[in-house]
Design a protein around this motif. Structure first.
Motif, PDB file in Angstrom:
ATOM      1  N   LEU A  46     111.342  67.489 165.543  1.00  0.00           N
ATOM      2  CA  LEU A  46     111.752  67.886 164.389  1.00  0.00           C
ATOM      3  C   LEU A  46     111.568  66.723 163.863  1.00  0.00           C
ATOM      4  O   LEU A  46     110.984  66.484 162.253  1.00  0.00           O
ATOM      5  N   VAL A  47     112.411  65.419 163.475  1.00  0.00           N
ATOM      6  CA  VAL A  47     112.845  64.437 163.554  1.00  0.00           C
ATOM      7  C   VAL A  47     111.855  63.721 162.927  1.00  0.00           C
ATOM      8  O   VAL A  47     111.254  62.951 162.140  1.00  0.00           O
ATOM      9  N   ILE A  48     111.720  63.547 164.376  1.00  0.00           N
ATOM     10  CA  ILE A  48     110.156  62.676 163.923  1.00  0.00           C
ATOM     11  C   ILE A  48     108.732  62.585 162.653  1.00  0.00           C
ATOM     12  O   ILE A  48     108.266  62.710 162.462  1.00  0.00           O
ATOM     13  N   PHE A  49     108.362  64.863 163.207  1.00  0.00           N
ATOM     14  CA  PHE A  49     107.184  64.706 162.344  1.00  0.00           C
ATOM     15  C   PHE A  49     107.859  64.947 160.405  1.00  0.00           C
ATOM     16  O   PHE A  49     106.745  64.825 159.755  1.00  0.00           O
ATOM     17  N   SER A  50     109.340  64.780 160.730  1.00  0.00           N
ATOM     18  CA  SER A  50     109.367  64.655 159.145  1.00  0.00           C
ATOM     19  C   SER A  50     109.089  63.169 158.606  1.00  0.00           C
ATOM     20  O   SER A  50     109.056  63.493 157.141  1.00  0.00           O
ATOM     21  N   PHE A  51     109.409  62.426 159.246  1.00  0.00           N
ATOM     22  CA  PHE A  51     109.486  60.500 159.182  1.00  0.00           C
ATOM     23  C   PHE A  51     107.994  61.028 158.976  1.00  0.00           C
ATOM     24  O   PHE A  51     106.979  60.074 158.070  1.00  0.00           O
ATOM     25  N   ILE A  52     106.667  61.091 160.341  1.00  0.00           N
ATOM     26  CA  ILE A  52     106.015  60.845 160.232  1.00  0.00           C
ATOM     27  C   ILE A  52     105.017  62.043 158.665  1.00  0.00           C
ATOM     28  O   ILE A  52     104.397  60.716 158.061  1.00  0.00           O
ATOM     29  N   THR A  53     105.047  62.524 158.189  1.00  0.00           N
ATOM     30  CA  THR A  53     105.017  63.461 157.235  1.00  0.00           C
ATOM     31  C   THR A  53     105.425  62.265 155.828  1.00  0.00           C
ATOM     32  O   THR A  53     104.493  62.070 154.843  1.00  0.00           O
TER      33      THR A  53
ATOM     34  N   SER B 269     112.926  66.144 153.452  1.00  0.00           N
ATOM     35  CA  SER B 269     114.757  65.540 154.004  1.00  0.00           C
ATOM     36  C   SER B 269     114.540  67.316 153.539  1.00  0.00           C
ATOM     37  O   SER B 269     115.695  67.853 154.400  1.00  0.00           O
ATOM     38  N   THR B 270     114.956  67.701 152.409  1.00  0.00           N
ATOM     39  CA  THR B 270     115.062  69.582 152.060  1.00  0.00           C
ATOM     40  C   THR B 270     115.096  70.279 153.169  1.00  0.00           C
ATOM     41  O   THR B 270     115.708  71.017 153.562  1.00  0.00           O
ATOM     42  N   THR B 271     113.697  69.914 153.437  1.00  0.00           N
ATOM     43  CA  THR B 271     112.901  70.892 154.073  1.00  0.00           C
ATOM     44  C   THR B 271     113.498  70.673 155.632  1.00  0.00           C
ATOM     45  O   THR B 271     113.881  71.862 156.484  1.00  0.00           O
ATOM     46  N   THR B 272     113.253  68.887 155.998  1.00  0.00           N
ATOM     47  CA  THR B 272     114.098  68.886 157.271  1.00  0.00           C
ATOM     48  C   THR B 272     115.645  69.810 158.263  1.00  0.00           C
ATOM     49  O   THR B 272     115.946  69.753 159.159  1.00  0.00           O
ATOM     50  N   PHE B 273     116.234  69.936 157.084  1.00  0.00           N
ATOM     51  CA  PHE B 273     118.126  69.935 156.856  1.00  0.00           C
ATOM     52  C   PHE B 273     117.207  71.589 157.653  1.00  0.00           C
ATOM     53  O   PHE B 273     118.306  71.693 158.222  1.00  0.00           O
ATOM     54  N   PHE B 274     117.276  72.638 156.453  1.00  0.00           N
ATOM     55  CA  PHE B 274     116.986  73.791 156.520  1.00  0.00           C
ATOM     56  C   PHE B 274     115.975  74.472 157.781  1.00  0.00           C
ATOM     57  O   PHE B 274     116.621  75.555 159.130  1.00  0.00           O
TER      58      PHE B 274
END
Length: 484
Positions: free
Chosen positions: A75-82, A288-293
């Motif tokens: 989850l965290v890795i793909f948030s950074f990639i995106t 950031s908001t998306t990752t949090f949720f």
């Protein structure tokens, strides 16, 4: 400012949005189009509307397949990639300079400016194929949420084991009628109010899902969890473990993707501050908001349901009570999808209308607009071509949704096919071309490695989606209760 000898030479002329830049009475931008008024806040709303779909409620299932460590890490890795690739794409809105260059209005225009050749056609197939698939998928998902409202009331009145069979088709038809009306909104620039409403709805149902999961965990009714997720021989077979893990990785990767509409969103932003700066800020807020949720829904949902986590813990009835809150959350999902449908449909509408305006500039049916007074809304410009073409598109997508109600399984395959080129490959290649990254330099090698890793993820996810599609087709029943 670049000058144009005739209206036909102007880039805005091909879409019929031409204004005379030299006329001080016209409120226009440097390209002769109507003044853009979007900000990083409206762009953030567009992004959140596009990204946080009802799929956020299925992340507990994805975490269950992968386990606590791998699931959360992915989850965290793909948030950074995106976020990383979205900043590259934002810099390509103007060419060749990211601040003063010529505007590109669509993803295909961007690829044409920086890469050219057959890559433009590849981009078009990936982008518009994905957008069409999403609009069909949202029609199905919205109907499932509305059916869940009726089922929740039925289960509350008759018991959880009651036969509460409800057809999706009437709800698909209602959703289609609403979309026919909303599709008359001329362009992306007029969608801000709809995106803000949809973003609020997405926060609402995600928060309800999180709250219900917390209440379940606090009440001690938790499912069995593992560091590596579902257990072979207990929860799944060895083959299911492999295919579902691939599918789960793909679901997480695709859950962040909004590259299909990023350029169209950026084209709504005013030019001061620079569009790429505002878009990067909007991307940071949105991701950031998306990752949090996502982390909250995924992890708390897994804690609540364990390895038996349902595909969607609202529509698949991971919770039954309080039924009125489940009803409200599912209604919020449907309202959110009403707005999200338009965010993904508008680039399709603009693409077809731009082509028709260019090919038949003298056709009055295509180019003419009529001013109509709408009660409480004032004057509204209506185009007969827009009315007919957009209505026909909505009707077709609704009919496809009715014919293929298991289309969401197909959508996973479409997502796998479009994720790599649109979210990773094109942004990276255009960044290399724009900034002239030296071949075989450490940065060049790093970017190429990112492309290859994401390509492997897409291929594995595609394999998992195909396995899931085969299973869906085999087990599909047109009318079924939740217990069948």
């Amino acid at each position: 400012m670049k000058g144009f000898n005739t209206e036909q030479d102007h880039p805005a002329a091909e879409t019929g949005d031409f204004y005379d830049v030299s006329d001080p009475t016209k409120n226009v931008d440097d390209d002769g189009r109507e003044k853009r008024t979007g900000t990083w806040l409206t762009a953030s709303a567009h992004i959140i509307t596009a990204v946080i779909g009802s799929g956020v409620l299925s992340l507990a299932w994805a975490i269950a397949q992968l386990g606590w460590i791998a699931g959360t890490l992915i989850l965290v890795i793909f948030s950074f990639i995106t976020y990383f690739t979205s900043t590259m794409l934002a810099d390509c809105y103007r060419a060749p300079d990211p601040v003063t260059g010529k505007r590109n209005y669509t993803y295909m225009d961007v690829v044409r400016s920086y890469l050219g050749g057959r890559k433009v056609q590849l981009c078009g197939v990936a982008q518009y194929g994905n957008l069409i698939g999403i609009t069909v998928g949202y029609t199905i998902t919205a109907s499932i949420s509305l059916v869940a409202v009726g089922k929740a009331n039925c289960f509350h009145e008759k018991g959880h084991e009651a036969d509460c069979t409800i057809s999706n088709y009437p709800y698909m038809a209602v959703f289609g009628i609403i979309q026919i009306i909303l599709s008359q909104i001329p362009n992306f620039h007029k969608l801000s109010f709809l995106s803000l409403m949809a973003a609020v709805m997405s926060f609402t149902y995600a928060t309800i899902g999180i709250g219900l999961a917390i209440a379940t965990v606090a009440g001690g009714k938790v499912g069995k969890t593992n560091m590596t997720g579902t257990v072979v021989g207990v929860d799944v077979t060895a083959a299911q473990k492999i295919w579902r893990s691939f599918q789960a990785v793909g679901d997480i990767a695709f859950a962040y993707a909004y590259a299909t509409v990023l350029i169209e969103i950026q084209d709504t932003l005013k030019s001061s501050p620079a569009e790429n700066k505002s878009m990067k800020r909007a991307s940071l807020v949105g991701v950031s908001t998306t990752t949090f949720f996502y982390i909250l829904c995924g992890c708390l949902g897994y804690a609540a349901f364990g390895n038996k986590a349902p595909g969607d813990f609202l529509t698949d009835f991971g919770f039954y009570e309080p039924f009125w809150l489940i009803d409200f959350a599912n209604a919020c999902i449907a309202v959110h999808l009403i707005g999200a449908y338009q965010v993904f449909a508008q680039p399709i509408f603009q693409f077809v209308e731009k082509k028709c305006n260019r090919n038949w500039p003298d056709n009055k049916f295509i180019t003419s607009e009529y001013s109509v007074n709408v009660p409480f809304l004032g004057k509204f410009n209506i185009s007969l071509f827009r009315l007919v073409w957009r209505s026909a598109y909505v009707v077709i997508t609704t009919v496809v949704a009715m014919i293929f109600p298991f289309f969401n399984a197909i959508l996973g395959l479409i997502g796998a096919a479009s994720f790599w080129p649109l979210t990773v490959y094109f942004p990276v290649e255009m960044h290399i071309a724009q900034t002239k990254v030296k071949k075989y330099s450490p940065r060049w090698i790093g970017l190429k490695m990112l492309c290859w890793v994401c390509l492997i993820v897409s291929l594995l996810a595609a394999a998992g989606s195909i396995a899931g599609l085969i299973s869906s087709v085999k087990t599909y029943k047109p009318f079924r209760t939740i217990h069948e």
